[in-house]
Design a protein around this motif. Sequence first.
Motif, PDB file in Angstrom:
ATOM      1  N   LEU A  94       0.865  -1.190   0.000  1.00  0.00           N
ATOM      2  CA  LEU A  94       0.000   0.000   0.000  1.00  0.00           C
ATOM      3  C   LEU A  94       0.896   1.232   0.000  1.00  0.00           C
ATOM      4  N   HIS A  95       0.639   2.136  -0.934  1.00  0.00           N
ATOM      5  CA  HIS A  95       1.379   3.398  -1.019  1.00  0.00           C
ATOM      6  C   HIS A  95       0.344   4.513  -1.096  1.00  0.00           C
ATOM      7  N   THR A  96       0.295   5.369  -0.061  1.00  0.00           N
ATOM      8  CA  THR A  96      -0.671   6.469  -0.015  1.00  0.00           C
ATOM      9  C   THR A  96       0.072   7.794   0.039  1.00  0.00           C
ATOM     10  N   GLU A  97      -0.244   8.684  -0.883  1.00  0.00           N
ATOM     11  CA  GLU A  97       0.322  10.028  -0.906  1.00  0.00           C
ATOM     12  C   GLU A  97      -0.753  11.020  -0.494  1.00  0.00           C
ATOM     13  N   PHE A  98      -0.526  11.676   0.640  1.00  0.00           N
ATOM     14  CA  PHE A  98      -1.455  12.675   1.150  1.00  0.00           C
ATOM     15  C   PHE A  98      -1.029  14.070   0.704  1.00  0.00           C
ATOM     16  N   THR A  99      -1.997  14.950   0.544  1.00  0.00           N
ATOM     17  CA  THR A  99      -1.657  16.352   0.341  1.00  0.00           C
ATOM     18  C   THR A  99      -1.159  16.921   1.667  1.00  0.00           C
ATOM     19  N   PRO A 100      -0.230  17.875   1.646  1.00  0.00           N
ATOM     20  CA  PRO A 100       0.292  18.423   2.902  1.00  0.00           C
ATOM     21  C   PRO A 100      -0.795  19.143   3.700  1.00  0.00           C
ATOM     22  N   SER A 101      -0.593  19.214   5.011  1.00  0.00           N
ATOM     23  CA  SER A 101      -1.485  20.017   5.857  1.00  0.00           C
ATOM     24  C   SER A 101      -1.558  21.443   5.320  1.00  0.00           C
ATOM     25  N   TYR A 102      -2.696  22.061   5.478  1.00  0.00           N
ATOM     26  CA  TYR A 102      -2.982  23.428   5.048  1.00  0.00           C
ATOM     27  C   TYR A 102      -3.199  23.547   3.538  1.00  0.00           C
ATOM     28  N   VAL A 103      -3.058  22.449   2.793  1.00  0.00           N
ATOM     29  CA  VAL A 103      -3.256  22.515   1.352  1.00  0.00           C
ATOM     30  C   VAL A 103      -4.604  21.896   1.001  1.00  0.00           C
ATOM     31  N   HIS A 104      -5.466  22.680   0.375  1.00  0.00           N
ATOM     32  CA  HIS A 104      -6.798  22.213  -0.008  1.00  0.00           C
ATOM     33  C   HIS A 104      -6.748  21.795  -1.472  1.00  0.00           C
ATOM     34  N   ALA A 105      -6.285  20.570  -1.707  1.00  0.00           N
ATOM     35  CA  ALA A 105      -6.033  20.140  -3.085  1.00  0.00           C
ATOM     36  C   ALA A 105      -6.563  18.737  -3.339  1.00  0.00           C
ATOM     37  N   GLY A 106      -7.730  18.423  -2.812  1.00  0.00           N
ATOM     38  CA  GLY A 106      -8.306  17.118  -3.063  1.00  0.00           C
ATOM     39  C   GLY A 106      -7.765  16.060  -2.125  1.00  0.00           C
ATOM     40  N   SER A 107      -8.215  14.839  -2.349  1.00  0.00           N
ATOM     41  CA  SER A 107      -7.901  13.749  -1.440  1.00  0.00           C
ATOM     42  C   SER A 107      -6.516  13.172  -1.695  1.00  0.00           C
ATOM     43  N   ALA A 108      -6.184  12.208  -0.856  1.00  0.00           N
ATOM     44  CA  ALA A 108      -4.985  11.404  -1.062  1.00  0.00           C
ATOM     45  C   ALA A 108      -5.175  10.509  -2.283  1.00  0.00           C
ATOM     46  N   VAL A 109      -4.054   9.972  -2.766  1.00  0.00           N
ATOM     47  CA  VAL A 109      -4.065   8.949  -3.815  1.00  0.00           C
ATOM     48  C   VAL A 109      -3.413   7.701  -3.235  1.00  0.00           C
ATOM     49  N   SER A 110      -4.157   6.606  -3.198  1.00  0.00           N
ATOM     50  CA  SER A 110      -3.651   5.345  -2.669  1.00  0.00           C
ATOM     51  C   SER A 110      -3.495   4.338  -3.801  1.00  0.00           C
ATOM     52  N   THR A 111      -2.421   3.580  -3.742  1.00  0.00           N
ATOM     53  CA  THR A 111      -2.183   2.526  -4.721  1.00  0.00           C
ATOM     54  C   THR A 111      -1.927   1.220  -3.989  1.00  0.00           C
ATOM     55  N   LEU A 112      -2.715   0.195  -4.320  1.00  0.00           N
ATOM     56  CA  LEU A 112      -2.507  -1.155  -3.815  1.00  0.00           C
ATOM     57  C   LEU A 112      -1.888  -1.983  -4.945  1.00  0.00           C
ATOM     58  N   THR A 113      -0.676  -2.450  -4.720  1.00  0.00           N
ATOM     59  CA  THR A 113       0.063  -3.148  -5.764  1.00  0.00           C
ATOM     60  C   THR A 113       0.325  -4.593  -5.362  1.00  0.00           C
TER      61      THR A 113
END
Length: 351
Positions: free
Chosen positions: A265-284
């Motif tokens: 599982l690899h999840t990339e979150f947007t940084p705190s204070y940034v309003h740019a949509g959700s995280a992107v998660s990849t299950l490989t």
Amino acid sequence: MQSTLGVGFLGAGPVTQAIHLPAMARLTDHFTVRHVNDVDAAVAQGVAGNAGTAYSTSLEALLDDPRVDVVAICSPHAYHAEQAIAACRAGKKAVLCEKPLAMSAAEAALIATVSAETGVPVLVGAMHTFDPGWRAAVASWGDLPATSHTIRSSVVLPPNARFEDLATEVISRAAFPAVDVSDVEVRASMVHAGVMGLAVHDLPLIRSLLPRYDDLRVLCADLLTPFGYRILMVAGGKVIELHAVMSQTWQPSWVLEAYADDQVLHTEFTPSYVHAGSAVSTLTTAGSARVFGPSRANGYEAEWLELAAVVRGEVAPPDLDGLVDDLQFTVAVADAAADAVRTLAKTEAAA
């Protein structure tokens, strides 16, 4: 159409200004800002003026305001428990408490008890736990909690002020005083604060991947400058790495990973204070890669929408025992990491 829920903010600092008020502006079908409270009258007045609402400098004034249905606790960590309990006893419809819920397991348990007694639901604003990209991965990860053996949280950010300034014009942000990082107790305190203030975003997620944590051991921990931490620990038979550093120049990155022999599982979150949509998660796996996100809504919006659904009886309130367990895990990591910093200093001094 149902009327909106009135929100009162306890604490008018950057979290309120740069995170929650912009979220409120996108959720006007559900919420209306009714009251802003801060111990600094100038800050309270300035933020309330920008939001077009009332302000005060006392807890009682906000809790006595009949237009406030929901109390958002965005004050310094040490006040969270006291204010959450007071909001429950004031008979409000719900409380959203910024992370951490409290500073000790005993405080968290007391909040849970009062919430149950009064029937006032308490949600913790750990936005990653509400993030649509994360939740979609959780719904599809199968036996990953049982089979994963390594978990890693890595955070690289510029100082919060840079993101705060991009999100909104923050009123009255005082600079942090310089500290003597050669003092081992200062380093231990800063690592403890880093866990309670930064790692706390991901620790509930990490706990959901652990069968147990009563065997938690921090193998090593140290402070990274100008601010950050490096922590290596084991719990529930798994290796857990926590890394965070703030830098003026590095590209922001917030990644949570979990490794099993047959799945990652690899999840990339947007940084705190940034309003740019959700995280992107990849299950490989060996034969596929499934991607979840990004969704338009971020974790901040998702937590507020869930609170509205709880108040309106559309979903069940959060599990209070789970919230207490999240806090207990976070405190255990913070305490053990601070002790590991002290142990490292003693070892280096003896060498």
